[in-house]
Motif scaffolding. Structure first.
Motif, PDB file in Angstrom:
ATOM      1  N   LEU A  35       0.830  -1.202   0.000  1.00  0.00           N
ATOM      2  CA  LEU A  35       0.000   0.000   0.000  1.00  0.00           C
ATOM      3  C   LEU A  35       0.866   1.253   0.000  1.00  0.00           C
ATOM      4  CD1 LEU A  35      -2.989   0.783   0.047  1.00  0.00           C
ATOM      5  CD2 LEU A  35      -2.836   0.937   2.530  1.00  0.00           C
ATOM      6  N   VAL A  36       1.969   1.209   0.756  1.00  0.00           N
ATOM      7  CA  VAL A  36       2.915   2.328   0.764  1.00  0.00           C
ATOM      8  C   VAL A  36       3.501   2.507  -0.634  1.00  0.00           C
ATOM      9  CG1 VAL A  36       5.004   3.273   1.789  1.00  0.00           C
ATOM     10  CG2 VAL A  36       3.460   1.902   3.195  1.00  0.00           C
ATOM     11  N   GLY A  37       3.798   1.387  -1.290  1.00  0.00           N
ATOM     12  CA  GLY A  37       4.321   1.443  -2.648  1.00  0.00           C
ATOM     13  C   GLY A  37       3.318   2.027  -3.623  1.00  0.00           C
ATOM     14  N   GLU A  38       2.044   1.672  -3.479  1.00  0.00           N
ATOM     15  CA  GLU A  38       0.992   2.228  -4.328  1.00  0.00           C
ATOM     16  C   GLU A  38       0.881   3.735  -4.119  1.00  0.00           C
ATOM     17  OE1 GLU A  38      -3.842   1.729  -5.099  1.00  0.00           O
ATOM     18  OE2 GLU A  38      -2.894   0.772  -3.372  1.00  0.00           O
ATOM     19  N   PHE A  39       0.958   4.160  -2.876  1.00  0.00           N
ATOM     20  CA  PHE A  39       0.914   5.581  -2.543  1.00  0.00           C
ATOM     21  C   PHE A  39       2.088   6.308  -3.194  1.00  0.00           C
ATOM     22  CE2 PHE A  39       1.359   9.411  -0.130  1.00  0.00           C
ATOM     23  CZ  PHE A  39       0.136   9.690   0.459  1.00  0.00           C
ATOM     24  N   GLN A  40       3.284   5.722  -3.096  1.00  0.00           N
ATOM     25  CA  GLN A  40       4.480   6.345  -3.665  1.00  0.00           C
ATOM     26  C   GLN A  40       4.379   6.465  -5.181  1.00  0.00           C
ATOM     27  OE1 GLN A  40       7.609   7.495  -1.952  1.00  0.00           O
ATOM     28  NE2 GLN A  40       7.415   8.507  -3.925  1.00  0.00           N
ATOM     29  N   ARG A  41       3.883   5.430  -5.826  1.00  0.00           N
ATOM     30  CA  ARG A  41       3.757   5.472  -7.290  1.00  0.00           C
ATOM     31  C   ARG A  41       2.784   6.568  -7.723  1.00  0.00           C
ATOM     32  NH1 ARG A  41       4.268  -0.053  -6.436  1.00  0.00           N
ATOM     33  NH2 ARG A  41       2.016  -0.356  -6.292  1.00  0.00           N
ATOM     34  N   ALA A  42       1.677   6.692  -6.988  1.00  0.00           N
ATOM     35  CA  ALA A  42       0.696   7.736  -7.318  1.00  0.00           C
ATOM     36  C   ALA A  42       1.290   9.123  -7.115  1.00  0.00           C
ATOM     37  CB  ALA A  42      -0.547   7.558  -6.453  1.00  0.00           C
ATOM     38  N   LEU A  43       2.073   9.277  -6.046  1.00  0.00           N
ATOM     39  CA  LEU A  43       2.728  10.562  -5.784  1.00  0.00           C
ATOM     40  C   LEU A  43       3.728  10.888  -6.892  1.00  0.00           C
ATOM     41  CD1 LEU A  43       3.339  12.996  -4.021  1.00  0.00           C
ATOM     42  CD2 LEU A  43       4.764  11.536  -2.573  1.00  0.00           C
ATOM     43  N   ASP A  44       4.487   9.888  -7.314  1.00  0.00           N
ATOM     44  CA  ASP A  44       5.450  10.093  -8.407  1.00  0.00           C
ATOM     45  C   ASP A  44       4.745  10.516  -9.695  1.00  0.00           C
ATOM     46  OD1 ASP A  44       7.535   9.399  -6.718  1.00  0.00           O
ATOM     47  OD2 ASP A  44       7.626   7.313  -7.406  1.00  0.00           O
ATOM     48  N   GLU A  45       3.584   9.917  -9.951  1.00  0.00           N
ATOM     49  CA  GLU A  45       2.837  10.241 -11.174  1.00  0.00           C
ATOM     50  C   GLU A  45       2.334  11.679 -11.168  1.00  0.00           C
ATOM     51  OE1 GLU A  45      -0.157   7.245 -11.297  1.00  0.00           O
ATOM     52  OE2 GLU A  45       1.267   5.638 -11.817  1.00  0.00           O
ATOM     53  N   LEU A  46       2.031  12.199  -9.978  1.00  0.00           N
ATOM     54  CA  LEU A  46       1.576  13.588  -9.874  1.00  0.00           C
ATOM     55  C   LEU A  46       2.672  14.577 -10.273  1.00  0.00           C
ATOM     56  CD1 LEU A  46      -0.372  13.595  -6.484  1.00  0.00           C
ATOM     57  CD2 LEU A  46      -1.353  13.743  -8.777  1.00  0.00           C
ATOM     58  N   LYS A  47       3.909  14.129 -10.214  1.00  0.00           N
ATOM     59  CA  LYS A  47       5.039  15.006 -10.500  1.00  0.00           C
ATOM     60  C   LYS A  47       5.453  14.982 -11.975  1.00  0.00           C
ATOM     61  CE  LYS A  47       6.911  14.485  -5.815  1.00  0.00           C
ATOM     62  NZ  LYS A  47       8.075  14.092  -4.973  1.00  0.00           N
ATOM     63  N   VAL A  48       4.759  14.159 -12.762  1.00  0.00           N
ATOM     64  CA  VAL A  48       5.133  13.976 -14.164  1.00  0.00           C
ATOM     65  C   VAL A  48       4.283  14.866 -15.061  1.00  0.00           C
ATOM     66  CG1 VAL A  48       5.184  12.342 -16.081  1.00  0.00           C
ATOM     67  CG2 VAL A  48       5.881  11.600 -13.785  1.00  0.00           C
ATOM     68  N   THR A  49       4.928  15.467 -16.044  1.00  0.00           N
ATOM     69  CA  THR A  49       4.207  16.206 -17.084  1.00  0.00           C
ATOM     70  C   THR A  49       4.801  15.831 -18.435  1.00  0.00           C
ATOM     71  OG1 THR A  49       3.568  18.394 -17.893  1.00  0.00           O
ATOM     72  CG2 THR A  49       5.752  18.213 -16.902  1.00  0.00           C
ATOM     73  N   GLU A  50       3.941  15.736 -19.438  1.00  0.00           N
ATOM     74  CA  GLU A  50       4.411  15.306 -20.754  1.00  0.00           C
ATOM     75  C   GLU A  50       4.346  16.404 -21.809  1.00  0.00           C
ATOM     76  OE1 GLU A  50       2.119  11.903 -21.783  1.00  0.00           O
ATOM     77  OE2 GLU A  50       3.031  10.608 -20.259  1.00  0.00           O
ATOM     78  N   ASP A  51       3.638  17.479 -21.504  1.00  0.00           N
ATOM     79  CA  ASP A  51       3.457  18.510 -22.533  1.00  0.00           C
ATOM     80  C   ASP A  51       4.179  19.820 -22.213  1.00  0.00           C
ATOM     81  OD1 ASP A  51       1.966  19.369 -20.438  1.00  0.00           O
ATOM     82  OD2 ASP A  51       0.035  19.375 -21.496  1.00  0.00           O
ATOM     83  N   GLY A  52       5.064  19.771 -21.218  1.00  0.00           N
ATOM     84  CA  GLY A  52       5.834  20.965 -20.895  1.00  0.00           C
ATOM     85  C   GLY A  52       5.140  21.908 -19.937  1.00  0.00           C
ATOM     86  N   THR A  53       3.876  21.645 -19.617  1.00  0.00           N
ATOM     87  CA  THR A  53       3.167  22.493 -18.664  1.00  0.00           C
ATOM     88  C   THR A  53       3.482  22.022 -17.246  1.00  0.00           C
ATOM     89  OG1 THR A  53       1.209  21.074 -18.710  1.00  0.00           O
ATOM     90  CG2 THR A  53       1.304  22.901 -20.291  1.00  0.00           C
ATOM     91  N   ALA A  54       3.039  22.800 -16.270  1.00  0.00           N
ATOM     92  CA  ALA A  54       3.287  22.438 -14.876  1.00  0.00           C
ATOM     93  C   ALA A  54       2.548  21.146 -14.534  1.00  0.00           C
ATOM     94  CB  ALA A  54       2.831  23.565 -13.957  1.00  0.00           C
ATOM     95  N   SER A  55       3.209  20.284 -13.788  1.00  0.00           N
ATOM     96  CA  SER A  55       2.587  19.040 -13.350  1.00  0.00           C
ATOM     97  C   SER A  55       1.552  19.344 -12.273  1.00  0.00           C
ATOM     98  CB  SER A  55       3.649  18.099 -12.778  1.00  0.00           C
ATOM     99  OG  SER A  55       4.162  18.632 -11.562  1.00  0.00           O
ATOM    100  N   PRO A  56       0.628  18.406 -11.989  1.00  0.00           N
ATOM    101  CA  PRO A  56      -0.334  18.619 -10.895  1.00  0.00           C
ATOM    102  C   PRO A  56       0.361  18.941  -9.579  1.00  0.00           C
ATOM    103  CG  PRO A  56      -0.999  16.741 -12.213  1.00  0.00           C
ATOM    104  CD  PRO A  56       0.362  17.150 -12.704  1.00  0.00           C
ATOM    105  N   PHE A  57       1.485  18.306  -9.333  1.00  0.00           N
ATOM    106  CA  PHE A  57       2.242  18.540  -8.103  1.00  0.00           C
ATOM    107  C   PHE A  57       2.776  19.970  -8.067  1.00  0.00           C
ATOM    108  CE2 PHE A  57       6.074  18.475  -5.498  1.00  0.00           C
ATOM    109  CZ  PHE A  57       5.659  17.775  -4.377  1.00  0.00           C
ATOM    110  N   GLU A  58       3.324  20.427  -9.170  1.00  0.00           N
ATOM    111  CA  GLU A  58       3.865  21.785  -9.234  1.00  0.00           C
ATOM    112  C   GLU A  58       2.781  22.837  -9.056  1.00  0.00           C
ATOM    113  OE1 GLU A  58       7.722  21.115 -12.216  1.00  0.00           O
ATOM    114  OE2 GLU A  58       5.694  21.363 -13.060  1.00  0.00           O
ATOM    115  N   ARG A  59       1.586  22.536  -9.560  1.00  0.00           N
ATOM    116  CA  ARG A  59       0.480  23.480  -9.409  1.00  0.00           C
ATOM    117  C   ARG A  59       0.061  23.601  -7.947  1.00  0.00           C
ATOM    118  NH1 ARG A  59      -1.199  21.103 -14.394  1.00  0.00           N
ATOM    119  NH2 ARG A  59      -2.736  19.774 -13.351  1.00  0.00           N
ATOM    120  N   ILE A  60       0.137  22.494  -7.228  1.00  0.00           N
ATOM    121  CA  ILE A  60      -0.174  22.532  -5.789  1.00  0.00           C
ATOM    122  C   ILE A  60       0.845  23.400  -5.050  1.00  0.00           C
ATOM    123  CG2 ILE A  60      -0.210  21.153  -3.664  1.00  0.00           C
ATOM    124  CD1 ILE A  60      -1.390  18.847  -5.368  1.00  0.00           C
TER     125      ILE A  60
END
Length: 252
Positions: free
Chosen positions: A222-247
């Motif tokens: 479950l900790v691993g699932e949480f970490q993977r989801a957190l990592d995904e929030l930090k990813v952006t593919e189109d050069g715009t701010a990631s969801p994490f960066e917007r927070i």
């Protein structure tokens, strides 16, 4: 027949035990630690709170802000150590704490410092010079733990469970120094009507990162699932701010 009934009951118990706990079923504990996690006008907010709810959305396991418990740090810290399926945030990850929690993060960088009034003209050349001053600390907070690691005696510390109390004590010169997270300490001083330019860092205890700290009994998957989801929030593919960066940008 008895053996059959015993096996039936055993399988039922195992099935219940095996049912995966969801991220939104964990108990989340936090404190008043702005801008990372805090209540204002009845609303729970902050960088870490927004990140937590975004993680829940990422894994389709909605985390209601109403279920996040705000407690004094000493109580929350000790609960997270002993209560299964409990998560504490925002928690500075240190060597002392490394093996007593499981970790997901980082949320953001952090700096644990010793603050003083500029008018006091306090200069700290080495850690043991801290012992001659009255140092405000939050009980079980990383600031207190780092001072103890340096060998600063408890007799030099003025403990509290409430940061606002220490801010007021510093304003009134009842303590000389305050060992706390830099941004959080300045937030409390500003709330008390102080100009933070009148205060300065006289010693840096630690530069690190804030994390979500999971009780050791939480399923590591479950900790691993949480970490993977957190990592995904930090990813952006189109050069715009990631969801994490917007927070993060909301609280700058």
């Amino acid at each position: 027949m008895r053996l059959f009934i015993y096996l039936l009951v055993s399988f039922a118990v195992l099935a219940q035990t095996a049912r995966a706990v969801q991220i939104n079923e964990l108990t989340y504990l936090t404190e008043q630690y702005p801008p990372y996690n805090f209540e204002e006008e009845g609303s729970l907010q902050g960088i870490a709170v927004d990140v937590l709810t975004a993680v829940g959305e990422q894994v389709q396991s909605t985390i209601s802000r109403d279920k996040i418990q705000v407690q004094p740090w000493p109580r929350a810290y000790r609960s997270a150590l002993i209560k299964t399926n409990t998560v504490l945030f925002s928690t500075t990850r240190t060597q002392l704490r490394e093996h007593i929690f499981q970790w997901a993060g980082p949320i953001t960088s952090t700096r644990i410092v010793v603050l003083a009034k500029k008018s006091q003209q306090i200069q700290i050349e080495h850690s043991m010079a801290l012992a001659q001053y009255r140092i405000g600390v939050i009980r079980d907070d990383v600031g207190e733990q780092l001072l103890l690691e340096l060998g600063v005696p408890r007799d030099s510390m003025v403990e509290s469970s409430v940061p606002e109390t220490l801010a007021n004590q510093m304003i009134k010169d009842r303590i000389d120094l305050w060992a706390y997270e830099e941004n959080v300490a300045k937030w409390w001083l500003k709330k008390a009507g102080q100009n933070t330019d009148d205060y300065e860092v006289v010693y840096v205890l630690n530069e690190g990162e804030l994390y979500f700290a999971f009780n050791l009994e939480v399923d590591s998957r479950l900790v691993g699932e949480f970490q993977r989801a957190l990592d995904e929030l930090k990813v952006t593919e189109d050069g715009t701010a990631s969801p994490f960066e917007r927070i993060i940008s909301k609280y700058r």
